[in-house]
Design an enzyme around this catalytic site. Structure first.
Site, PDB file in Angstrom:
ATOM      1  N   SER A 199      54.092-132.341 -34.997  1.00 34.79           N
ATOM      2  CA  SER A 199      54.602-133.707 -34.835  1.00 34.79           C
ATOM      3  C   SER A 199      55.756-133.667 -33.851  1.00 34.79           C
ATOM      4  O   SER A 199      56.795-133.056 -34.124  1.00 34.79           O
ATOM      5  CB  SER A 199      55.090-134.269 -36.167  1.00 34.79           C
ATOM      6  OG  SER A 199      55.920-135.395 -35.906  1.00 34.79           O
ATOM      7  N   HIS A 239      50.493-134.442 -32.614  1.00 36.15           N
ATOM      8  CA  HIS A 239      50.648-135.541 -33.573  1.00 36.15           C
ATOM      9  C   HIS A 239      51.793-136.432 -33.104  1.00 36.15           C
ATOM     10  O   HIS A 239      52.926-135.974 -32.930  1.00 36.15           O
ATOM     11  CB  HIS A 239      50.942-134.964 -34.962  1.00 36.15           C
ATOM     12  CG  HIS A 239      50.974-135.988 -36.055  1.00 36.15           C
ATOM     13  ND1 HIS A 239      49.838-136.492 -36.655  1.00 36.15           N
ATOM     14  CD2 HIS A 239      52.013-136.611 -36.668  1.00 36.15           C
ATOM     15  CE1 HIS A 239      50.172-137.373 -37.589  1.00 36.15           C
ATOM     16  NE2 HIS A 239      51.493-137.469 -37.612  1.00 36.15           N
ATOM     17  N   ASP A 245      53.976-139.711 -33.913  1.00 37.81           N
ATOM     18  CA  ASP A 245      54.396-140.617 -34.987  1.00 37.81           C
ATOM     19  C   ASP A 245      55.019-141.872 -34.396  1.00 37.81           C
ATOM     20  O   ASP A 245      56.097-141.819 -33.799  1.00 37.81           O
ATOM     21  CB  ASP A 245      55.418-139.906 -35.890  1.00 37.81           C
ATOM     22  CG  ASP A 245      54.757-138.886 -36.792  1.00 37.81           C
ATOM     23  OD1 ASP A 245      53.791-139.251 -37.482  1.00 37.81           O
ATOM     24  OD2 ASP A 245      55.202-137.725 -36.807  1.00 37.81           O
ATOM     25  N   MET A 274      56.666-145.447 -35.072  1.00 39.30           N
ATOM     26  CA  MET A 274      57.397-146.143 -36.147  1.00 39.30           C
ATOM     27  C   MET A 274      58.080-147.383 -35.592  1.00 39.30           C
ATOM     28  O   MET A 274      58.623-147.347 -34.482  1.00 39.30           O
ATOM     29  CB  MET A 274      58.452-145.220 -36.736  1.00 39.30           C
ATOM     30  CG  MET A 274      57.902-143.911 -37.263  1.00 39.30           C
ATOM     31  SD  MET A 274      59.228-142.843 -37.835  1.00 39.30           S
ATOM     32  CE  MET A 274      58.283-141.461 -38.475  1.00 39.30           C
ATOM     33  N   HIS A 288      49.533-141.459 -35.091  1.00 39.13           N
ATOM     34  CA  HIS A 288      49.752-141.954 -36.454  1.00 39.13           C
ATOM     35  C   HIS A 288      50.610-143.207 -36.367  1.00 39.13           C
ATOM     36  O   HIS A 288      51.807-143.131 -36.073  1.00 39.13           O
ATOM     37  CB  HIS A 288      50.444-140.829 -37.253  1.00 39.13           C
ATOM     38  CG  HIS A 288      50.845-141.209 -38.641  1.00 39.13           C
ATOM     39  ND1 HIS A 288      51.697-140.436 -39.413  1.00 39.13           N
ATOM     40  CD2 HIS A 288      50.531-142.279 -39.416  1.00 39.13           C
ATOM     41  CE1 HIS A 288      51.875-140.998 -40.588  1.00 39.13           C
ATOM     42  NE2 HIS A 288      51.198-142.136 -40.610  1.00 39.13           N
ATOM     43  N   MET A 292      52.640-146.132 -37.765  1.00 36.20           N
ATOM     44  CA  MET A 292      53.406-146.641 -38.922  1.00 36.20           C
ATOM     45  C   MET A 292      54.065-147.941 -38.476  1.00 36.20           C
ATOM     46  O   MET A 292      55.288-148.037 -38.362  1.00 36.20           O
ATOM     47  CB  MET A 292      54.441-145.590 -39.360  1.00 36.20           C
ATOM     48  CG  MET A 292      53.808-144.369 -40.014  1.00 36.20           C
ATOM     49  SD  MET A 292      54.911-142.928 -40.075  1.00 36.20           S
ATOM     50  CE  MET A 292      54.557-142.205 -38.482  1.00 36.20           C
ATOM     51  N   ASP A 315      50.176-134.473 -44.004  1.00 35.24           N
ATOM     52  CA  ASP A 315      51.358-134.766 -43.173  1.00 35.24           C
ATOM     53  C   ASP A 315      52.610-134.893 -44.041  1.00 35.24           C
ATOM     54  O   ASP A 315      52.697-135.788 -44.884  1.00 35.24           O
ATOM     55  CB  ASP A 315      51.099-136.087 -42.434  1.00 35.24           C
ATOM     56  CG  ASP A 315      52.187-136.448 -41.428  1.00 35.24           C
ATOM     57  OD1 ASP A 315      53.147-135.671 -41.262  1.00 35.24           O
ATOM     58  OD2 ASP A 315      52.057-137.521 -40.810  1.00 35.24           O
TER      59      ASP A 315
HETATM   60  C1  DX5 Z   1      56.607-138.849 -41.340  1.00 38.07           C
HETATM   61  C2  DX5 Z   1      55.705-138.403 -40.221  1.00 38.07           C
HETATM   62  C3  DX5 Z   1      55.482-136.943 -40.142  1.00 38.07           C
HETATM   63  C4  DX5 Z   1      56.729-136.127 -39.940  1.00 38.07           C
HETATM   64  C5  DX5 Z   1      56.469-134.733 -40.402  1.00 38.07           C
HETATM   65  O1  DX5 Z   1      56.624-140.231 -41.357  1.00 38.07           O
HETATM   66  O2  DX5 Z   1      54.437-139.015 -40.354  1.00 38.07           O
HETATM   67  O3  DX5 Z   1      54.507-136.638 -39.172  1.00 38.07           O
HETATM   68  O4  DX5 Z   1      57.169-136.125 -38.614  1.00 38.07           O
HETATM   69  O5  DX5 Z   1      57.643-134.018 -40.325  1.00 38.07           O
HETATM   70  P1  DX5 Z   1      57.906-132.685 -41.158  1.00 38.07           P
HETATM   71  O6  DX5 Z   1      56.822-131.732 -40.771  1.00 38.07           O
HETATM   72  O7  DX5 Z   1      59.255-132.280 -40.682  1.00 38.07           O
HETATM   73  O8  DX5 Z   1      57.856-133.051 -42.611  1.00 38.07           O
HETATM   74 ZN    ZN Z   2      52.736-138.440 -39.034  1.00 41.07          ZN
END
Ligand code: DX5
Ligand code: ZN
Length: 220
Positions: free
Chosen positions: A10, A35, A37, A39, A68, A70, A177
């Site tokens: 990520s 990956h 993320d 947000m 991903h 969110m 994840d």
């Molecule tokens: C959380 C994200 C994850 C996050 C994982 O909302 O979807 O992908 O970045 O981070 P670690 O591996 O540090 O838990």
């Molecule tokens: Zn994620």
């Protein structure tokens, strides 16, 4: 049938001032997917990056982009992420009124469709999506931040979904994840996961450590 485990760093845990170099470094270190993320400060209490970042990174690597989302409402942004170069687009059922329609739309864009379950969302949510999903992502932390601790109750959910996937006869990736480190990676794989997201565990120690970090997640 379980496939060899894919590691999806990520980039939320990467150095944002050097994002292109970071992506090149994880590719060289043996990552399978990137990956990403996304947000919005609304669906989750944090803001990260949008389609412009995906587009900027697209020429940097040939690795698949595992995006991903969110964000909510999510549907209005699916086209933008597809155009920016996403390969898999993964959505939360809570992020729009019609998860089935969202997955159909992602597939109509020629992309792989993923569905992601929060720790409180039951596996049952997937019952009528199994013929459509290309990837199922199990959140082992509540979404919004990297660096949180793995929630052990999600192992039972991974096992249940592994059974559902095998019964479906379809080629569906089962990704996990949140809070993945070499120890929790082992538990998630044993429960049936075949893809692991890892932010903190991949990027810790800086670029010289990425290859060893990724190797450790695969079991050494
Ligand atoms: C959380 C994200 C994850 C996050 C994982 O909302 O979807 O992908 O970045 O981070 P670690 O591996 O540090 O838990
Ligand atoms: Zn994620």
């Amino acid at each position: 049938m379980t496939k060899p485990v894919r590691i999806a760093p990520s980039i939320l845990s990467a150095d944002f001032a050097r994002l292109g170099e970071e992506v090149r470094a994880i590719e060289a270190a043996g990552a399978d997917w990137v990956h990403i993320d996304v947000m919005d400060g609304h669906f989750v209490p944090n803001i990260s990056m949008g389609p412009v970042v995906v587009k900027a990174l697209r020429p940097v690597t040939t690795l698949p982009f595992d995006v991903h989302l969110m964000i909510s409402p999510v549907d209005a942004y699916l086209d933008a992420f597809a155009e920016a170069g996403a390969d898999t687009i993964t959505v939360h059922p809570e992020a729009g009124p019609h998860i089935h329609r969202s997955l159909q739309h992602i597939k109509s864009l020629g992309k792989r469709a993923g569905v992601v379950l929060n720790p409180g969302t039951p596996a049952k949510m997937l019952d009528y999506l199994m013929d459509l999903a290309d990837l199922i992502l199990v959140m082992s932390v509540n979404p919004g931040f990297g660096g949180q601790s793995f929630i052990p109750s999600q192992l039972r959910k991974i096992e249940a979904i592994r059974t559902m996937i095998d019964k479906s006869g379809r080629d569906i990736d089962l990704e996990v994840d949140g809070g993945i480190d070499p120890e929790t990676a082992k538990a998630a794989i044993a429960a049936g996961a075949d893809a692991l997201v890892a932010g903190t565990a991949t990027f810790k120690g800086g670029p010289d450590h990425y290859a060893a970090n990724i190797r450790a997640l695969r079991g050494g």
